[in-house]
Write a protein that holds these residues in place. Structure first.
Motif, PDB file in Angstrom:
ATOM      1  N   PHE A 136       0.829  -1.205   0.000  1.00  0.00           N
ATOM      2  CA  PHE A 136       0.000   0.000   0.000  1.00  0.00           C
ATOM      3  C   PHE A 136       0.860   1.251   0.000  1.00  0.00           C
ATOM      4  N   VAL A 137       1.844   1.305   0.896  1.00  0.00           N
ATOM      5  CA  VAL A 137       2.728   2.473   0.960  1.00  0.00           C
ATOM      6  C   VAL A 137       3.539   2.605  -0.329  1.00  0.00           C
ATOM      7  N   THR A 138       4.033   1.489  -0.854  1.00  0.00           N
ATOM      8  CA  THR A 138       4.811   1.535  -2.092  1.00  0.00           C
ATOM      9  C   THR A 138       3.971   2.043  -3.254  1.00  0.00           C
ATOM     10  N   ALA A 139       2.717   1.582  -3.354  1.00  0.00           N
ATOM     11  CA  ALA A 139       1.847   2.038  -4.436  1.00  0.00           C
ATOM     12  C   ALA A 139       1.533   3.526  -4.304  1.00  0.00           C
ATOM     13  N   LEU A 140       1.250   3.991  -3.090  1.00  0.00           N
ATOM     14  CA  LEU A 140       0.998   5.419  -2.895  1.00  0.00           C
ATOM     15  C   LEU A 140       2.226   6.251  -3.237  1.00  0.00           C
ATOM     16  N   ALA A 141       3.403   5.749  -2.883  1.00  0.00           N
ATOM     17  CA  ALA A 141       4.634   6.477  -3.201  1.00  0.00           C
ATOM     18  C   ALA A 141       4.835   6.569  -4.710  1.00  0.00           C
ATOM     19  N   MET A 142       4.455   5.524  -5.441  1.00  0.00           N
ATOM     20  CA  MET A 142       4.564   5.568  -6.900  1.00  0.00           C
ATOM     21  C   MET A 142       3.642   6.634  -7.475  1.00  0.00           C
ATOM     22  N   VAL A 143       2.421   6.717  -6.952  1.00  0.00           N
ATOM     23  CA  VAL A 143       1.497   7.758  -7.411  1.00  0.00           C
ATOM     24  C   VAL A 143       2.064   9.139  -7.101  1.00  0.00           C
ATOM     25  N   ALA A 144       2.627   9.313  -5.901  1.00  0.00           N
ATOM     26  CA  ALA A 144       3.194  10.604  -5.522  1.00  0.00           C
ATOM     27  C   ALA A 144       4.393  10.972  -6.382  1.00  0.00           C
ATOM     28  N   MET A 145       5.177   9.974  -6.800  1.00  0.00           N
ATOM     29  CA  MET A 145       6.328  10.247  -7.646  1.00  0.00           C
ATOM     30  C   MET A 145       5.905  10.683  -9.038  1.00  0.00           C
ATOM     31  N   VAL A 146       4.856  10.065  -9.563  1.00  0.00           N
ATOM     32  CA  VAL A 146       4.415  10.385 -10.920  1.00  0.00           C
ATOM     33  C   VAL A 146       3.644  11.697 -10.944  1.00  0.00           C
ATOM     34  N   ALA A 147       2.917  11.995  -9.870  1.00  0.00           N
ATOM     35  CA  ALA A 147       2.132  13.227  -9.804  1.00  0.00           C
ATOM     36  C   ALA A 147       2.513  14.014  -8.563  1.00  0.00           C
ATOM     37  N   PRO A 148       3.710  14.598  -8.528  1.00  0.00           N
ATOM     38  CA  PRO A 148       4.165  15.294  -7.318  1.00  0.00           C
ATOM     39  C   PRO A 148       3.365  16.553  -7.007  1.00  0.00           C
ATOM     40  N   ALA A 149       2.733  17.153  -8.020  1.00  0.00           N
ATOM     41  CA  ALA A 149       1.973  18.376  -7.770  1.00  0.00           C
ATOM     42  C   ALA A 149       0.771  18.109  -6.869  1.00  0.00           C
ATOM     43  N   ALA A 150       0.242  16.902  -6.882  1.00  0.00           N
ATOM     44  CA  ALA A 150      -0.918  16.547  -6.053  1.00  0.00           C
ATOM     45  C   ALA A 150      -0.513  15.862  -4.760  1.00  0.00           C
ATOM     46  N   ASP A 151       0.761  15.855  -4.443  1.00  0.00           N
ATOM     47  CA  ASP A 151       1.256  15.163  -3.255  1.00  0.00           C
ATOM     48  C   ASP A 151       1.500  16.174  -2.143  1.00  0.00           C
ATOM     49  N   PRO A 152       0.756  16.100  -1.028  1.00  0.00           N
ATOM     50  CA  PRO A 152       0.951  17.072   0.055  1.00  0.00           C
ATOM     51  C   PRO A 152       2.100  16.732   0.989  1.00  0.00           C
ATOM     52  N   LEU A 153       2.635  15.514   0.888  1.00  0.00           N
ATOM     53  CA  LEU A 153       3.672  15.087   1.829  1.00  0.00           C
ATOM     54  C   LEU A 153       5.059  15.466   1.322  1.00  0.00           C
ATOM     55  N   PRO A 154       5.958  15.884   2.213  1.00  0.00           N
ATOM     56  CA  PRO A 154       7.339  16.157   1.797  1.00  0.00           C
ATOM     57  C   PRO A 154       8.073  14.873   1.442  1.00  0.00           C
ATOM     58  N   ARG A 155       9.085  15.010   0.604  1.00  0.00           N
ATOM     59  CA  ARG A 155       9.836  13.836   0.169  1.00  0.00           C
ATOM     60  C   ARG A 155      10.565  13.144   1.320  1.00  0.00           C
ATOM     61  N   VAL A 156      10.969  13.920   2.315  1.00  0.00           N
ATOM     62  CA  VAL A 156      11.665  13.318   3.457  1.00  0.00           C
ATOM     63  C   VAL A 156      10.739  12.358   4.193  1.00  0.00           C
ATOM     64  N   LEU A 157       9.464  12.731   4.318  1.00  0.00           N
ATOM     65  CA  LEU A 157       8.514  11.848   4.976  1.00  0.00           C
ATOM     66  C   LEU A 157       8.286  10.585   4.162  1.00  0.00           C
ATOM     67  N   TRP A 158       8.200  10.723   2.834  1.00  0.00           N
ATOM     68  CA  TRP A 158       8.062   9.541   1.983  1.00  0.00           C
ATOM     69  C   TRP A 158       9.272   8.623   2.131  1.00  0.00           C
ATOM     70  N   ALA A 159      10.455   9.225   2.174  1.00  0.00           N
ATOM     71  CA  ALA A 159      11.666   8.411   2.325  1.00  0.00           C
ATOM     72  C   ALA A 159      11.655   7.665   3.652  1.00  0.00           C
ATOM     73  N   ALA A 160      11.180   8.324   4.721  1.00  0.00           N
ATOM     74  CA  ALA A 160      11.117   7.664   6.026  1.00  0.00           C
ATOM     75  C   ALA A 160      10.101   6.520   6.011  1.00  0.00           C
ATOM     76  N   LEU A 161       8.937   6.744   5.400  1.00  0.00           N
ATOM     77  CA  LEU A 161       7.926   5.688   5.309  1.00  0.00           C
ATOM     78  C   LEU A 161       8.444   4.497   4.507  1.00  0.00           C
ATOM     79  N   LEU A 162       9.104   4.787   3.399  1.00  0.00           N
ATOM     80  CA  LEU A 162       9.618   3.708   2.559  1.00  0.00           C
ATOM     81  C   LEU A 162      10.770   2.974   3.232  1.00  0.00           C
TER      82      LEU A 162
END
Length: 217
Positions: A41-67
């Motif tokens: 689930f987290v990996t799939a959401l991160a893929m969506v955030a990577m492809v559409a960063p303009a619609a992603d409210p989370l900072p990249r550092v938080l994504w890196a920590a989650l991953l």
């Protein structure tokens, strides 16, 4: 060169479906290993955030920590299972763990590598960050990862093809009235965790990973 809009939109739709399916499967019953569903689930959401960063409210550092967390989680699960069951641990129950570890680790690296380039480019497409990430990753590493995920996707797609049942006749051609020759149909919430649907989801995610890595080359 402009990134293909149709391919990007399709990737967003498919990976979004993967995230929804992971959430529903984790909440339901009959999942072979429910502890892997939050990882996907987290990996799939991160893929969506990577492809559409303009619609992603989370900072990249938080994504890196989650991953990073979902990279360590299956590694701990795998070590615990192998240590608890030793040689008696079934291979089928453990064979997906290394793939999830690699997928989450690659996504964490992609998030960290592409974040600076996307920040400077100020664009809503992943294509704006390919240059910076590619400079930090050797070409052979990218190609090796692309090859791995394509092979994984091909193997997953192969499991979805109809196979002959015992006796050499395809299951779909078995005469009616013979329960042994009919594929079992699953209805209701249990259908979310059917092997075919889970295999299709993992195939889609592997194709998406290969697509994103190819975009960095």
């Amino acid at each position: 060169m402009q990134e293909p809009v149709i391919a990007t939109a399709l990737l967003i739709a498919l990976t979004g479906w993967c995230a929804v399916h992971c959430a529903l499967a984790a909440a339901g019953r009959g999942c072979p290993d429910r502890r892997l569903e939050p990882i996907e689930f987290v990996t799939a959401l991160a893929m969506v955030a990577m492809v559409a960063p303009a619609a992603d409210p989370l900072p990249r550092v938080l994504w890196a920590a989650l991953l990073a967390a979902v990279t360590a989680w299956p590694a701990l699960l795998l070590a615990g299972r192998m240590g608890r069951h030793h040689r008696s641990a079934p291979i089928g129950a453990l064979r997906h763990y290394p793939h999830h570890i690699l997928s989450a680790a690659v996504m964490a690296a992609l998030v960290l590598l592409m974040a600076p380039a996307q920040h400077h480019a100020g664009t809503g497409h992943t294509g704006g960050g390919h240059g910076g990430g590619h400079a930090a990753v050797p070409e052979w590493v990218l190609l090796a990862l692309v090859a791995y995920f394509l092979v994984h996707a091909a193997r997953g797609a192969g499991t979805l093809l109809p196979r002959p049942a015992a006796g050499g006749r395809p299951r779909a051609e078995r005469p009616a009235g013979r329960p042994a020759g009919r594929p079992a149909r699953v209805h209701g919430p249990a259908a979310l965790t059917s092997p075919d649907l889970v295999a299709a989801r993992r195939t889609v995610m592997s194709i998406g990973m290969a697509y994103m890595l190819l975009g960095m080359s």
